[in-house]
Motif scaffolding. Sequence first.
Motif, PDB file in Angstrom:
ATOM      1  N   UNK A  60       0.830  -1.202   0.000  1.00  0.00           N
ATOM      2  CA  UNK A  60       0.000   0.000   0.000  1.00  0.00           C
ATOM      3  C   UNK A  60       0.868   1.256   0.000  1.00  0.00           C
ATOM      4  N   UNK A  61       1.962   1.223   0.764  1.00  0.00           N
ATOM      5  CA  UNK A  61       2.818   2.405   0.877  1.00  0.00           C
ATOM      6  C   UNK A  61       3.542   2.703  -0.442  1.00  0.00           C
ATOM      7  N   UNK A  62       4.024   1.664  -1.139  1.00  0.00           N
ATOM      8  CA  UNK A  62       4.831   1.872  -2.349  1.00  0.00           C
ATOM      9  C   UNK A  62       3.982   2.146  -3.581  1.00  0.00           C
ATOM     10  N   UNK A  63       2.838   1.424  -3.710  1.00  0.00           N
ATOM     11  CA  UNK A  63       2.082   1.515  -4.959  1.00  0.00           C
ATOM     12  C   UNK A  63       0.755   2.257  -4.819  1.00  0.00           C
ATOM     13  N   UNK A  64       0.368   2.573  -3.600  1.00  0.00           N
ATOM     14  CA  UNK A  64      -0.883   3.286  -3.410  1.00  0.00           C
ATOM     15  C   UNK A  64      -2.071   2.358  -3.318  1.00  0.00           C
ATOM     16  N   UNK A  65      -3.169   2.918  -2.878  1.00  0.00           N
ATOM     17  CA  UNK A  65      -4.358   2.137  -2.599  1.00  0.00           C
ATOM     18  C   UNK A  65      -4.942   1.500  -3.856  1.00  0.00           C
ATOM     19  N   UNK A  66      -4.931   2.217  -4.976  1.00  0.00           N
ATOM     20  CA  UNK A  66      -5.562   1.731  -6.204  1.00  0.00           C
ATOM     21  C   UNK A  66      -4.886   0.458  -6.710  1.00  0.00           C
ATOM     22  N   UNK A  67      -3.551   0.497  -6.811  1.00  0.00           N
ATOM     23  CA  UNK A  67      -2.801  -0.674  -7.300  1.00  0.00           C
ATOM     24  C   UNK A  67      -2.889  -1.813  -6.288  1.00  0.00           C
ATOM     25  N   UNK A  68      -2.813  -1.465  -5.010  1.00  0.00           N
ATOM     26  CA  UNK A  68      -2.863  -2.495  -3.971  1.00  0.00           C
ATOM     27  C   UNK A  68      -4.183  -3.252  -4.005  1.00  0.00           C
ATOM     28  N   UNK A  69      -5.292  -2.522  -4.219  1.00  0.00           N
ATOM     29  CA  UNK A  69      -6.594  -3.173  -4.267  1.00  0.00           C
ATOM     30  C   UNK A  69      -6.733  -4.077  -5.490  1.00  0.00           C
ATOM     31  N   UNK A  70      -6.008  -3.768  -6.562  1.00  0.00           N
ATOM     32  CA  UNK A  70      -5.994  -4.659  -7.736  1.00  0.00           C
ATOM     33  C   UNK A  70      -5.184  -5.931  -7.454  1.00  0.00           C
ATOM     34  N   UNK A  71      -4.226  -5.798  -6.557  1.00  0.00           N
ATOM     35  CA  UNK A  71      -3.354  -6.937  -6.235  1.00  0.00           C
ATOM     36  C   UNK A  71      -4.015  -7.897  -5.261  1.00  0.00           C
ATOM     37  N   UNK A  72      -4.826  -7.357  -4.363  1.00  0.00           N
ATOM     38  CA  UNK A  72      -5.408  -8.177  -3.296  1.00  0.00           C
ATOM     39  C   UNK A  72      -6.241  -9.360  -3.802  1.00  0.00           C
ATOM     40  N   UNK A  73      -7.059  -9.220  -4.884  1.00  0.00           N
ATOM     41  CA  UNK A  73      -7.811 -10.395  -5.364  1.00  0.00           C
ATOM     42  C   UNK A  73      -6.900 -11.559  -5.772  1.00  0.00           C
ATOM     43  N   UNK A  74      -5.749 -11.243  -6.377  1.00  0.00           N
ATOM     44  CA  UNK A  74      -4.801 -12.306  -6.761  1.00  0.00           C
ATOM     45  C   UNK A  74      -4.265 -12.981  -5.504  1.00  0.00           C
ATOM     46  N   UNK A  75      -3.905 -12.148  -4.528  1.00  0.00           N
ATOM     47  CA  UNK A  75      -3.393 -12.679  -3.274  1.00  0.00           C
ATOM     48  C   UNK A  75      -4.452 -13.512  -2.568  1.00  0.00           C
ATOM     49  N   UNK A  76      -5.688 -13.029  -2.576  1.00  0.00           N
ATOM     50  CA  UNK A  76      -6.789 -13.739  -1.933  1.00  0.00           C
ATOM     51  C   UNK A  76      -7.030 -15.090  -2.598  1.00  0.00           C
ATOM     52  N   UNK A  77      -6.870 -15.137  -3.923  1.00  0.00           N
ATOM     53  CA  UNK A  77      -7.054 -16.398  -4.651  1.00  0.00           C
ATOM     54  C   UNK A  77      -6.071 -17.467  -4.151  1.00  0.00           C
ATOM     55  N   UNK A  78      -4.823 -17.067  -3.974  1.00  0.00           N
ATOM     56  CA  UNK A  78      -3.821 -18.013  -3.481  1.00  0.00           C
ATOM     57  C   UNK A  78      -4.074 -18.370  -2.019  1.00  0.00           C
ATOM     58  N   UNK A  79      -4.504 -17.400  -1.220  1.00  0.00           N
ATOM     59  CA  UNK A  79      -4.817 -17.687   0.177  1.00  0.00           C
ATOM     60  C   UNK A  79      -5.930 -18.725   0.283  1.00  0.00           C
ATOM     61  N   UNK A  80      -6.944 -18.588  -0.558  1.00  0.00           N
ATOM     62  CA  UNK A  80      -8.038 -19.569  -0.579  1.00  0.00           C
ATOM     63  C   UNK A  80      -7.505 -20.944  -0.976  1.00  0.00           C
ATOM     64  N   UNK A  81      -6.595 -20.955  -1.963  1.00  0.00           N
ATOM     65  CA  UNK A  81      -5.982 -22.213  -2.402  1.00  0.00           C
ATOM     66  C   UNK A  81      -5.241 -22.887  -1.252  1.00  0.00           C
ATOM     67  N   UNK A  82      -4.431 -22.101  -0.528  1.00  0.00           N
ATOM     68  CA  UNK A  82      -3.636 -22.663   0.568  1.00  0.00           C
ATOM     69  C   UNK A  82      -4.519 -23.141   1.714  1.00  0.00           C
ATOM     70  N   UNK A  83      -5.505 -22.323   2.083  1.00  0.00           N
ATOM     71  CA  UNK A  83      -6.409 -22.692   3.176  1.00  0.00           C
ATOM     72  C   UNK A  83      -7.212 -23.936   2.797  1.00  0.00           C
ATOM     73  N   UNK A  84      -7.661 -23.979   1.544  1.00  0.00           N
ATOM     74  CA  UNK A  84      -8.404 -25.149   1.070  1.00  0.00           C
ATOM     75  C   UNK A  84      -7.575 -26.416   1.155  1.00  0.00           C
ATOM     76  N   UNK A  85      -6.305 -26.297   0.824  1.00  0.00           N
ATOM     77  CA  UNK A  85      -5.438 -27.470   0.888  1.00  0.00           C
ATOM     78  C   UNK A  85      -5.213 -27.904   2.332  1.00  0.00           C
ATOM     79  N   UNK A  86      -5.060 -26.923   3.233  1.00  0.00           N
ATOM     80  CA  UNK A  86      -4.902 -27.251   4.653  1.00  0.00           C
ATOM     81  C   UNK A  86      -6.145 -27.975   5.163  1.00  0.00           C
ATOM     82  N   UNK A  87      -7.323 -27.485   4.814  1.00  0.00           N
ATOM     83  CA  UNK A  87      -8.578 -28.118   5.254  1.00  0.00           C
ATOM     84  C   UNK A  87      -8.668 -29.545   4.714  1.00  0.00           C
ATOM     85  N   UNK A  88      -8.328 -29.720   3.438  1.00  0.00           N
ATOM     86  CA  UNK A  88      -8.352 -31.060   2.837  1.00  0.00           C
ATOM     87  C   UNK A  88      -7.398 -32.002   3.570  1.00  0.00           C
TER      88      UNK A  88
END
Length: 746
Positions: A45-73
């Motif tokens: 957020x500090x380096x790229x600003x809120x706009x770019x960071x919010x575009x990045x978060x969905x990609x990050x969230x996708x991987x987080x869901x992948x990792x959490x899903x694998x842990x649950x499995x």
Amino acid sequence: MSQWIKKSPIPAIQLAILVLASYFLIYRLSVLTGLIFFFLLFRLFHQYGKKVALKTLPILLMFLVLFVGHIIKTRLDEKSIPSNISKLELIPDSLRIKGDRLSFQATSDGRKYQAFYQLKSQEEQNYFQKMDDLVVLTVKAEVSQPETARNFNGFDYRAYLQTREIYALVEISDILSIQVRQSRYPMDWILLARRKSLLYIANIFPAPMRHYMSGLLFGELDTDFEEMEDIYSRLGIIHLFALSGMQVGFFIDKLRYLLLRFGLKQETVDKIQILFSIFYAGMTGLSISVIRSLVQKTLGNMGLRGLDNMAMTLAVCYVLMPHFLLSAGGVLSFAYAFLLSVFDFEKLTMSKRILVESLAISFGIFPVLIFYFYSFQPLSILLTLAFSIIFDVVLLPLLSVLFLLSPIMVVTQVNVLFVWLEKVIVWISDRNNFSLVFGKPEAVVLLGLMVIFALIYDFFHRKKIVIGLSCLSILLLFLTKQPLTNEVTMVDVGQGDSILLRDAQGKTILIDVGGRPEFGAKEQWQKRRYEANAKRTLIPYLKSRGIGKIDQLVLTHTDTDHVGDMEVVAREIHIGEILVSPGSLTDRTFVQRLRDLRVPVRAIQVGEQLTIMGSRLHVLYPFGPGDGGNNDSIVLYGQLLNKNFLFTGDLEEAGEEALIVTYPKLPVDVLKAGHHGSKGSSTEVFLDHIQPKLALLSAGRDNRYKHPHQETLDRLSERKIASLRTDQQGAIRFIGWKNWRVETVK
């Protein structure tokens, strides 16, 4: 693929690092991983600003869901393991035979298991040695959970199997039937082809040539190679057998060259390469390093280079094998690949570039190496440089050609080259036994070392900064090697004894080394090469604590479960002096073993003292020459920090009575119970005399002697004496500066 990289809201490698932080946050949750993740998120957020960071978060969230899903499995798979299994589909290339012990991986109802079986006859052994079919076994078996670590910083078998999607062990008592099965899955065919290839090599080519052929072409080192494998490991060059970039590049490049020469289009060749990559991954055992190299190579042919390639490789591997960074092999493979992507030595001449690149990678990977292996062999830098050329430029092409020619013409005359190679390796090993032991750095120290090494690379031409950073790294390494605390640790060596004493100044005393007794004579076909207990228990623990030298090794008596592994320990840990009882020197076999060690040996007498922790351990027993047996055990007593310790070896009732008579006052806080808590030790009279607050019992899990005996436990309980047992708690450690804090592994 390059278009996806261009669409990334932030540079691909920065996104990869952020995803990497989230990976360890999920799989290795701790305060440190949490701080790193949220620090990187703040930087985003500090380096790229809120706009770019919010575009990045969905990609990050996708991987987080992948990792959490694998842990649950994973958790669901662990909880849903059946208590009984009757049928197992054997995975053919996982079959291993050591004497009368058979092990293999198998599937049942879609789950994967690690199975073990005690072979009943030589005919049964021969059958499995030659097995080259897909089979299903009908069995009587018990299902159990894999063992977790039993020592501090010890090997965690359960975590290791989890990286291979295995969550349970199957101990087979009887095989009722074996039926050949058919499969519709191409990977089964590939793994069967790998098994057939390995059998073919074993039958056609002589040793040691066949070991190198199976290792370098198929990533398989069989049990007959274990002794040489140990030597390669001690020299720090066992990674030469880890198939990775060089081998993958060799086969992929040759394949592409031939296909293009035949006139195939680039697009067609790229598709064939993907199919070949799947086949090659299966034929080499689906190792992490090979899959990583194949993905990198495929992405490279699609136009991705450098750090973009590295970032995309990580993303693909997260999907293909979610556990890939939870093992030493996976971390080291990606660390090497990352360093190769970062370093730029193109301006140097070829010879200089090879040397500088080798040195840079060796030092760059150094923090990760000591985190997993606790020591570093300096000679490995030169050996890797020299032998990697021999392995990758000479042996790999040579063995590939010989294997392909073998259906037409078997050439075995070159076996002499491999005989000479092993003689050279053994000669080098005999003259370079000891590596530099640094210990296992804490996670914070590891992170600090990695950051410091990265800054040294960035500021390489600014000498003052480099010198300052180098001094800081040396300080961190010193604190890792020399923890500024005292400790008394009962190491879990199974059915045996080994106790480490170490003070804040680095003085070390080791009482016994453990060992595995052998029971009953076996026929030749049943015999197997046992790995010494110390190699997976005592030695790793000592090295993880930065201990490369034992000042004084006390061998209480001559029983195998106390002294059996002394040669193995002396081979890897320097020993200053060995102390024994006078009676032990009446055992000629034991005396000859001591002579072969070429370490100063001294028989200690009652009244002598061993200094440690600013205090003294007094030798209380034996009073005169004995027979080296249980009641001839050396007994040590002393106040260490704020507690009185009594170490009794395998002392039994007769020895305890002698102590009572000779020492009317013997106050004890911590008793190392004699003879692993057997019925004939820790008698009522003795316990009433010394009145310990805590008893330590060293015994193997599910040992055949049933140690500690229930009567002994009852005697302790009746007197309200607390007890800690290695068979239940694993290793037991007292640690502190002025007062003790007690820790157990379990």
